[in-house]
Design a protein around this motif. Structure first.
Motif, PDB file in Angstrom:
ATOM      1  N   PRO A  38       0.844  -1.206   0.000  1.00  0.00           N
ATOM      2  CA  PRO A  38       0.000   0.000   0.000  1.00  0.00           C
ATOM      3  C   PRO A  38       0.873   1.248   0.000  1.00  0.00           C
ATOM      4  O   PRO A  38       1.994   1.260   0.527  1.00  0.00           O
ATOM      5  CB  PRO A  38      -0.799  -0.132   1.296  1.00  0.00           C
ATOM      6  CG  PRO A  38       0.071  -0.964   2.191  1.00  0.00           C
ATOM      7  CD  PRO A  38       0.787  -1.927   1.298  1.00  0.00           C
ATOM      8  N   SER A  72      -3.795   3.590  -0.156  1.00  0.00           N
ATOM      9  CA  SER A  72      -4.579   2.773  -1.085  1.00  0.00           C
ATOM     10  C   SER A  72      -3.815   1.495  -1.399  1.00  0.00           C
ATOM     11  O   SER A  72      -2.579   1.434  -1.336  1.00  0.00           O
ATOM     12  CB  SER A  72      -4.873   3.548  -2.383  1.00  0.00           C
ATOM     13  OG  SER A  72      -3.672   3.875  -3.052  1.00  0.00           O
ATOM     14  N   ASP A  79      -9.844  -1.651  -5.748  1.00  0.00           N
ATOM     15  CA  ASP A  79      -8.837  -0.951  -4.952  1.00  0.00           C
ATOM     16  C   ASP A  79      -9.434  -0.578  -3.605  1.00  0.00           C
ATOM     17  O   ASP A  79     -10.615  -0.183  -3.503  1.00  0.00           O
ATOM     18  CB  ASP A  79      -8.354   0.315  -5.661  1.00  0.00           C
ATOM     19  CG  ASP A  79      -7.641   0.006  -6.966  1.00  0.00           C
ATOM     20  OD1 ASP A  79      -6.997  -1.060  -7.037  1.00  0.00           O
ATOM     21  OD2 ASP A  79      -7.743   0.818  -7.912  1.00  0.00           O
ATOM     22  N   SER A 116      -9.042   1.949  -0.365  1.00  0.00           N
ATOM     23  CA  SER A 116      -8.420   3.205   0.071  1.00  0.00           C
ATOM     24  C   SER A 116      -8.923   3.557   1.466  1.00  0.00           C
ATOM     25  O   SER A 116     -10.097   3.335   1.801  1.00  0.00           O
ATOM     26  CB  SER A 116      -8.741   4.341  -0.905  1.00  0.00           C
ATOM     27  OG  SER A 116     -10.133   4.591  -0.974  1.00  0.00           O
ATOM     28  N   ASN A 137      -8.711   6.820   4.311  1.00  0.00           N
ATOM     29  CA  ASN A 137      -8.356   8.211   4.559  1.00  0.00           C
ATOM     30  C   ASN A 137      -8.681   8.566   6.003  1.00  0.00           C
ATOM     31  O   ASN A 137      -9.771   8.255   6.507  1.00  0.00           O
ATOM     32  CB  ASN A 137      -9.120   9.156   3.619  1.00  0.00           C
ATOM     33  CG  ASN A 137      -8.704   8.984   2.168  1.00  0.00           C
ATOM     34  OD1 ASN A 137      -7.531   9.063   1.852  1.00  0.00           O
ATOM     35  ND2 ASN A 137      -9.672   8.711   1.306  1.00  0.00           N
TER      36      ASN A 137
END
Length: 445
Positions: free
Chosen positions: A66, A103, A285, A287, A289
């Protein structure tokens, strides 16, 4: 007496060559080749390319991991805006965001795996390119090395001829002083000796030229002096058995770096084709945050909403799974697969062409080797007969039955026969060396 002095001269030369040189380093052929490989500029560039390909492998493997990025921005807005009821109001504000995002590719249908495989195959092909340059450098050095040995042997022949003419001149000088031989015979003997001295100077120049070519092939420093080791085992083991010839030919197809290079390039193209096809399938994918934001309406007064408090109160986390479904990519995958297929065909054709070329080269080297082997036997036979003829001519001249011109002609024939034998012998050695280098790449294998 003359024969005894000549034999003594050769004995002294052999004795001197048996002692090591204390003024200069004695370098074998293998040492010269190894030094040239380490100093060659093209080899150094190829090594850098191998290192770059190794970095490409690490980069391709890193795609599995990642990524992690920090983000932050500051923005400000001044002016007025109208709401849905038509009311105008000032909208002066100041905002800022701060966070960390990461990600990871969860599903890519082998794209990363095939990119790694492609990078590894290209790295192997680059190593084979490096080995090719090493082989070419070794062959160039070996050719220069043998040329130095050849010129040294020719110089020794010229030295012995000059020594013989000097002794012959002294003998005729005494005979002329006694009134037995005419002056014309003495002048002819002196002229022959002068020509031999000139040949000595030319022979030394040829040695210097051959040594300079060897130094250039080795990239040797200008201030470094070396002497080459004349005990080359290839000069003692000239014959190749049919079994050895067969082994060298068969070894070529398994070990030659250019053939392996195109095999690795083909593997790289096959892996690249799989990687291209992966673009036809959906990918997933993940991800993540983590961050916060700050907002301040400037119309209420700057600083009424503390910055740190807002960042703490607005702290949030976001997890996203993104599904990417390819629908239309302007036929990019189709065109890339066509190019890949063409490249595979080109590599296959190039490999077949190189295999045919190497087969023809090996056949040519083997033919040259067998021809030189026959020529060596014939030249040895011719040399033996020429030596007998010269010995008879020398006795006939001493008995006054032939002129000095006939003796010099017989001596020139002997020198030519010896030179031709040496040249054929070194041609045979170089042909054998080419066969070994083509098949094995080095003398140490």
């Amino acid at each position: 007496m003359v024969r005894f002095i000549v034999m003594l001269y050769f004995f002294i030369c052999a004795l001197l060559e048996s002692f090591p040189s204390f003024a200069q380093e004695q370098w074998s052929l293998q040492q010269c080749m190894d030094y040239a490989v380490e100093r060659n500029g093209s080899v150094a560039l190829s090594r850098l390319d191998v290192d770059s390909k190794a970095i490409d492998i690490q980069m391709a493997k890193s795609e599995r991991l990642p990524n992690l990025n920090g983000f932050s921005n500051i923005s400000s807005n001044f002016g007025q805006s109208q709401d849905i009821f038509g009311n105008n109001a000032r909208n002066d504000n100041f905002s800022s965001t701060l966070g960390v995002g990461s990600s990871l590719s969860l599903l890519n249908f082998g794209r990363i795996k095939n990119n790694i495989s492609k990078s590894e195959s290209l790295a192997k092909a680059s190593k084979e390119d490096l080995e090719l340059l090493k082989r070419n450098t070794r062959i160039q050095v070996a050719q220069s090395f043998l040329q130095v040995l050849l010129q040294q042997e020719i110089a020794r022949l010229v030295d012995s001829s000059a020594m013989f003419s000097a002794l012959q001149m002294q003998k005729i000088q005494k005979s002329t002083d006694l009134g037995v031989s005419p002056m014309s015979v003495l002048y002819e003997a002196k002229a022959n000796h002068s020509r031999d001295v000139q040949k000595q100077a030319s022979a030394l120049q040829e040695i210097e030229k051959a040594m300079l070519a060897l130094r250039h092939a080795m990239n040797l420093e200008d201030d470094r002096q070396i002497a080459i080791d004349t005990s080359l085992y290839l000069l003692k083991q000239l014959s190749l058995s049919p079994q050895e010839e067969s082994q060298l030919s068969s070894h070529l197809w398994d070990e030659h770096p250019l053939i392996r290079k195109y095999q690795f390039l083909n593997d790289a193209m096959l892996a690249d084709a799989k990687s291209i096809r992966a673009n036809l399938y959906p990918s997933v994918d993940l991800s993540v945050n983590v961050g916060s934001f700050y907002f301040n309406n400037l119309t209420t007064g700057m600083g009424k909403l503390p910055f740190v408090n807002q960042l703490q109160n607005n702290f949030s986390q976001q997890v996203t799974l993104a599904l990417n479904i390819p629908i239309y990519n302007r036929n990019a995958v189709k065109h890339n697969l066509q190019k890949n297929s063409n490249q595979i065909l080109q590599n296959a054709e190039q490999l077949a062409l190189n295999q045919q070329q190497f087969k023809q080269e090996m056949q040519s080297y083997l033919l040259n080797y067998r021809n030189f082997e026959k020529q060596l036997n014939l030249s040895n036979e011719a040399l033996a007969n020429t030596r007998l003829a010269f010995a008879i001519s020398q006795k006939s001249f001493d008995a006054g039955k032939i002129s000095i011109y006939d003796l010099n002609s017989s001596r020139a024939n002997l020198l030519n026969a010896e030179s031709e034998m040496i040249q054929v012998r070194y041609n045979l050695v170089f042909s054998k060396l080419l066969l070994m280098m083509m098949a094995k790449g080095d003398l140490t294998h």
